[in-house]
Structure formats: C-alpha cells, structure tokens
Enzyme design. Structure first.
Site, PDB file in Angstrom:
ATOM      1  N   ASP A  93      28.090  28.631 -32.026  1.00 26.01           N
ATOM      2  CA  ASP A  93      27.084  28.706 -32.944  1.00 26.01           C
ATOM      3  C   ASP A  93      26.784  29.879 -33.735  1.00 26.01           C
ATOM      4  O   ASP A  93      26.281  31.027 -32.956  1.00 26.01           O
ATOM      5  CB  ASP A  93      25.852  28.170 -32.078  1.00 26.01           C
ATOM      6  CG  ASP A  93      24.515  27.934 -33.153  1.00 26.01           C
ATOM      7  OD1 ASP A  93      24.588  27.933 -34.162  1.00 26.01           O
ATOM      8  OD2 ASP A  93      23.474  27.666 -32.168  1.00 26.01           O
ATOM      9  N   ALA A  94      27.149  30.220 -35.097  1.00 20.24           N
ATOM     10  CA  ALA A  94      27.215  31.351 -35.453  1.00 20.24           C
ATOM     11  C   ALA A  94      26.353  31.450 -36.734  1.00 20.24           C
ATOM     12  O   ALA A  94      25.966  32.459 -37.362  1.00 20.24           O
ATOM     13  CB  ALA A  94      28.586  32.024 -35.709  1.00 20.24           C
ATOM     14  N   LYS A  95      26.006  30.361 -37.232  1.00 25.14           N
ATOM     15  CA  LYS A  95      25.547  30.100 -38.783  1.00 25.14           C
ATOM     16  C   LYS A  95      25.814  31.047 -39.787  1.00 25.14           C
ATOM     17  O   LYS A  95      24.990  31.577 -40.409  1.00 25.14           O
ATOM     18  CB  LYS A  95      23.903  30.264 -38.286  1.00 25.14           C
ATOM     19  CG  LYS A  95      23.302  29.165 -37.413  1.00 25.14           C
ATOM     20  CD  LYS A  95      21.839  29.287 -36.950  1.00 25.14           C
ATOM     21  CE  LYS A  95      21.164  28.334 -36.094  1.00 25.14           C
ATOM     22  NZ  LYS A  95      21.858  28.541 -34.734  1.00 25.14           N
ATOM     23  N   ARG A  96      27.194  31.160 -39.954  1.00 21.80           N
ATOM     24  CA  ARG A  96      27.432  32.179 -40.815  1.00 21.80           C
ATOM     25  C   ARG A  96      27.348  31.911 -42.260  1.00 21.80           C
ATOM     26  O   ARG A  96      27.615  30.660 -42.535  1.00 21.80           O
ATOM     27  CB  ARG A  96      28.912  32.402 -40.753  1.00 21.80           C
ATOM     28  CG  ARG A  96      29.505  33.094 -39.248  1.00 21.80           C
ATOM     29  CD  ARG A  96      28.933  34.308 -39.103  1.00 21.80           C
ATOM     30  NE  ARG A  96      29.278  34.920 -37.764  1.00 21.80           N
ATOM     31  CZ  ARG A  96      28.880  35.984 -37.111  1.00 21.80           C
ATOM     32  NH1 ARG A  96      27.785  36.452 -37.828  1.00 21.80           N
ATOM     33  NH2 ARG A  96      29.722  36.594 -36.201  1.00 21.80           N
TER      34      ARG A  96
END
Length: 272
Positions: A93-96
């Site tokens: 879960d990095a939401k890049r």
C-alpha cells in the site's frame, strides 16, 4: 502465478475475502516488543502467522515502515510471507503517483526491491503514470477510485460531463487501462452505494475495500454491494481492529480471534 490467480486461489482455499492490513504503529506495539530491535518485523510476523489461514491477502502500508527507518524489515516481512505462507498475495500500500520516469523507479521499488505481488497507485496523473507498473505482467496494480476518507469527496465527487470523477476512473480502468487484466480498484467501505456503482461499471474486477473496523464501514452493506456473482471479487481490509486487539503477550491470539470473527461476518453475507 499472477496476482489475480493467487488472489482467486486464496479466496477459495481460505474461504475468505478478508485482507489484513499491516500498519505497525510503534506507539501501539505490544509492551513485550517495545524498544526491541526488529520489533516491527517481529510484531508483523506474529500477526501474519496467526491469521494466514483466514485471509486472502496481506497489505503492508509502506509509510509505517519508512517513517521508522524500517525498510529492511519490510523487505524481510514480504520475503517471510512468501516463504512461510506461499500463495497469499502481498499488496504494497504505497499509493504512488508520478510521471513515467519516476514511476519506473517506484515500480522497481515495489516489485523488485520489495517483491510485492501488487501495489496501490493514484490515477491523478493519468495512464502514463501507471504504465511502468503494468510492465510487470504477473503483478497487480490497484488504482485509487473512491477512497474511504471523508475528504475524498472534495475531488472524487467533482462532476465531469455529468458524472462524478470516481465513476470516470472506474470507466477508464474498465475500457482503456486494464488491457492486461492486472488492475483492481480501491473503493471504501464507508460508501456502499459507490461500491455498488463501481461494481456495476467494472464487472468482476477485484476491489480492495478499506474502511471496516476502526473506520466504521458496515460489513453487510459492503459485501452485498461489492460481491461478484460467485461471492468473491473483494479484498475487504481491516488493520487496526485486528492488529491492536491486545497489547499483552496474547496479542497474536487476540488478533486471530478478531480476524476469525471478521471473516465469518463477511462470509455470512457473501451468498445471502
């Protein structure tokens, strides 16, 4: 196996749509681990071992590791999950979200450094910002669509050609972006009507659904809105309610109990 194949197998093998989020807050770790070297990895490993037969995925949140200079413990954790519990996909879960050249390095980070099976990304900068992730055909790319936080409406409900922006993201994912079948969408449990609308738009595409547990999303409404015809199609995430069920030495057993109860509650509504 591809991410989607692993996910489908885990849905069936563990009879579960539950995803456990691994968000290790150093201020909430069990007292027995406070101040210990490698405490973040040790805590997450115990949670993983206690819940691996109850889940369809694990979702470590990258910021909880980076803020504590624990990137090496994140690498160790993902390797451990793959080794000790093969077949359970790991979603980073990095939401890049960045331009193509930078996104290439974020993709390297997610898939080659950490060896994650999937990663969360933002669509705000358009399709070219997602292409570097899609260049890894066996990995999943999970796109933010209708997020669980109240402030998400500030942007996601803006009207464009008579439709809210989140619907246009779902339509783009279905019609243009998901050419290789790698994509999923993030849709929050706090908005069951929007879950149902997204499901209607994208068909059987997997949905990552945060927002039950501490955020207050209703499990029955979530499952009925997001399930596919076969009662799957979702990774329903719970983090804090499971991770911090106890701060005592029984923390892993307590986490398992909450995870088991959550899985059974989800399953109650999968086919009803």
């Amino acid at each position: 196996m591809t991410f989607t194949e692993q996910l489908a197998a885990a849905w069936q093998r563990n009879d579960s749509l539950l995803c456990v989020g691994l968000d290790p807050d150093p201020h909430k770790l069990p007292l027995s681990l406070t101040g210990a070297g490698g405490a973040i990895f040790s805590f997450c490993r115990e949670i993983v071992d206690a819940t691996a037969d109850l889940v369809c995925a694990f979702k470590p949140q990258i910021a909880y590791f980076h803020s504590q200079r624990a990137e090496d413990q994140l690498e160790q954790l993902i390797h451990y999950i793959h080794d000790a519990h093969p077949g359970i996909p790991v979603i980073l879960d990095a939401k890049r979200g960045d331009i193509g050249s930078t996104a290439e390095h974020y993709a390297l980070e997610a898939f080659e450094r950490y060896k994650a099976d999937a990663v969360t990304v933002s669509p705000y900068m358009g399709f070219d910002s997602m292409q570097p992730y899609l260049a890894y055909p066996e990995r999943g790319v999970i796109v933010l669509c209708r997020t669980s936080n109240p402030g998400g409406s500030d942007v996601q409900f803006l009207q464009v050609d008579g439709k809210p922006l989140y619907q246009l993201v779902a339509e783009a994912a279905r019609e243009r972006w998901n050419t290789t079948g790698q994509m999923g969408l993030v849709v929050g449990a706090t908005f069951p009507n929007e879950i149902a609308r997204v499901r209607q738009i994208v068909g059987d595409m997997p949905l990552l659904i945060p927002g039950i547990g501490a955020q207050g999303g209703d499990i029955e409404a979530t499952v009925k809105a997001g399930r596919t015809a076969d009662g799957t199609g979702m990774m329903i995430n719970s983090s804090r309610a499971i991770l911090y069920a106890s701060r005592e030495k029984d923390f892993a057993a307590a986490a398992r109990n909450v995870a088991l109860q959550t899985r059974e509650t989800i399953n109650r509504y999968r086919h009803g």
